[in-house]
Design an enzyme around this catalytic site. Structure first.
Site, PDB file in Angstrom:
ATOM      1  N   ASN A 145       0.876  -1.162   0.000  1.00 42.82           N
ATOM      2  CA  ASN A 145       0.000   0.000   0.000  1.00 42.82           C
ATOM      3  C   ASN A 145       0.920   1.221   0.000  1.00 42.82           C
ATOM      4  OD1 ASN A 145      -1.821   2.045   0.498  1.00 42.82           O
ATOM      5  ND2 ASN A 145      -2.296   1.426   2.597  1.00 42.82           N
ATOM      6  N   LYS A 198       0.231   4.270  -0.348  1.00 38.62           N
ATOM      7  CA  LYS A 198      -0.384   5.475   0.230  1.00 38.62           C
ATOM      8  C   LYS A 198      -0.114   6.680  -0.681  1.00 38.62           C
ATOM      9  CE  LYS A 198      -0.114   3.308   4.723  1.00 38.62           C
ATOM     10  NZ  LYS A 198      -0.036   3.456   6.164  1.00 38.62           N
ATOM     11  N   HIS A 257      -9.439   1.413   4.699  1.00 39.89           N
ATOM     12  CA  HIS A 257      -8.191   1.643   5.433  1.00 39.89           C
ATOM     13  C   HIS A 257      -8.453   2.626   6.578  1.00 39.89           C
ATOM     14  CE1 HIS A 257      -4.138   2.816   6.453  1.00 39.89           C
ATOM     15  NE2 HIS A 257      -3.741   1.699   5.858  1.00 39.89           N
ATOM     16  N   GLU A 286      -6.851   5.023   7.675  1.00 39.40           N
ATOM     17  CA  GLU A 286      -6.595   6.435   7.332  1.00 39.40           C
ATOM     18  C   GLU A 286      -7.795   7.038   6.598  1.00 39.40           C
ATOM     19  OE1 GLU A 286      -2.820   5.711   5.418  1.00 39.40           O
ATOM     20  OE2 GLU A 286      -1.999   5.136   7.364  1.00 39.40           O
ATOM     21  N   GLU A 301      -5.625  -4.633  10.520  1.00 36.30           N
ATOM     22  CA  GLU A 301      -4.557  -3.661  10.754  1.00 36.30           C
ATOM     23  C   GLU A 301      -4.841  -2.892  12.042  1.00 36.30           C
ATOM     24  OE1 GLU A 301      -2.470  -2.513   6.861  1.00 36.30           O
ATOM     25  OE2 GLU A 301      -4.270  -1.305   6.970  1.00 36.30           O
ATOM     26  N   GLY A 352       2.467   2.345  10.758  1.00 35.00           N
ATOM     27  CA  GLY A 352       3.461   3.406  10.608  1.00 35.00           C
ATOM     28  C   GLY A 352       4.136   3.795  11.908  1.00 35.00           C
ATOM     29  N   SER A 385       3.290  -2.028  10.449  1.00 30.71           N
ATOM     30  CA  SER A 385       4.742  -2.148  10.688  1.00 30.71           C
ATOM     31  C   SER A 385       5.268  -3.551  10.402  1.00 30.71           C
ATOM     32  CB  SER A 385       5.096  -1.695  12.110  1.00 30.71           C
ATOM     33  OG  SER A 385       4.736  -0.331  12.295  1.00 30.71           O
TER      34      SER A 385
HETATM   35  P1  PGA Z   1       2.802   0.297   7.641  1.00 29.97           P
HETATM   36  O1  PGA Z   1       1.361   0.531   6.979  1.00 29.97           O
HETATM   37  O2  PGA Z   1       3.320  -1.015   7.089  1.00 29.97           O
HETATM   38  O3  PGA Z   1       3.622   1.474   7.184  1.00 29.97           O
HETATM   39  O4  PGA Z   1       2.613   0.245   9.113  1.00 29.97           O
HETATM   40  C1  PGA Z   1       0.458  -0.531   6.793  1.00 29.97           C
HETATM   41  C2  PGA Z   1      -0.828  -0.013   6.206  1.00 29.97           C
HETATM   42  O5  PGA Z   1      -1.278   1.064   6.606  1.00 29.97           O
HETATM   43  O6  PGA Z   1      -1.425  -0.655   5.313  1.00 29.97           O
END
Ligand code: PGA
Length: 251
Positions: free
Chosen positions: A9, A11, A96, A98, A168, A174, A214
């Site tokens: 992803n 982003k 997601h 976000e 998640e 992140g 992460s």
């Molecule tokens: P990350 O993001 O691996 O940077 O923690 C995962 C995601 O949001 O899909």
């Protein structure tokens, strides 16, 4: 049996040129290598057509990171599921955290997006997960169960069978803080039991449930070794080929 999947992803990262370069690099690596999972990259909308034209879709799937909750029309700035499909993309990441947190995507909106994605032949990668306060209150099970029920449980068995889930935990995205392998297995098994109660054991057993938050080459092996963890949704570590392939190689 269900598939193992590693999905990136990106982003809101990478210019078009950078994105095509990374997709091309991954495509070259995958052309000369046998891997033990499906590999997908989720890219910004504007990259989709160029990325799809640069990769062998049989070896590297392409996902949008979102789609609109309307079919077409006067929705300035939005991109419909049909438009995503027309680029050659096969998947769409929906729900997601976000998008839920920063863009007000409610369970009802996500339900519509899932239905439009399916109606247009896209496979949704549907994200669920609790925030830190919910985990600390031990509410993670009821939170993910509600997220699944509210957006997915009106689907027919046939349509639900096309869904990929991604658990998640928001506190792990992140942050460098990963769920432990035991925490991931515990909640993935719970999610599968929720699916089994609604759609039956066979559908639940065939559903790929990815872990995200992460995830990186150094912890992917331990996470993916769990019986109910069928791969990962990868943010930061999907932004370069070496880190991303390190996760693919964990299978
Ligand atoms: P990350 O993001 O691996 O940077 O923690 C995962 C995601 O949001 O899909």
């Amino acid at each position: 049996m269900r598939k193992n999947i590693v999905a990136g992803n990106w982003k809101m990262n990478k210019t078009l040129q950078e994105g095509v370069a990374l997709a091309t690099e991954l495509n070259e690596i995958l052309a000369s290598k046998k891997v033990n999972c499906d590999v997908i990259i989720g890219t910004p909308f504007i990259h989709l057509a160029s990325v799809c034209a640069s990769v062998d879709s049989a070896k590297l799937g392409v996902a949008a990171e979102n789609c609109a909750d309307h079919v077409s029309g006067a929705y300035t700035g939005e991109v419909s599921a049909a438009m995503v499909k027309s680029t050659g993309a096969q998947y769409v990441i929906l729900g997601h955290s976000e998008r839920r947190a920063y863009y007000g995507e409610t369970p009802a909106i996500l339900k519509t997006k899932v239905e439009l994605a399916l109606a247009n032949g896209l496979t949704p990668i549907f994200c669920i997960g609790e925030v830190l306060a919910e985990r600390e209150a031990n509410k993670q099970f009821e939170v993910v169960e509600a997220q699944i029920k509210e957006s997915l449980f009106d689907l027919s068995v046939e349509d639900f069978s096309k869904i990929i889930l991604a658990y998640e935990p928001v506190w792990a995205i992140g942050t460098g803080k990963t769920a432990t392998a035991a925490q991931a297995q515990e909640i993935h098994a719970y999610i599968r039991s929720v699916l089994a109660a609604k759609y039956g054991k066979k559908v639940a057993d065939n559903c790929s449930i990815l872990y995200g938050g992460s995830c990186k080459a150094s912890n992917a092996g331990e996470l993916f070794a769990n019986p109910d963890v069928d791969g990962g949704l990868i943010g930061g570590a999907a932004l370069n080929a070496k880190d991303f392939m390190g996760i693919v190689d964990a299978f």
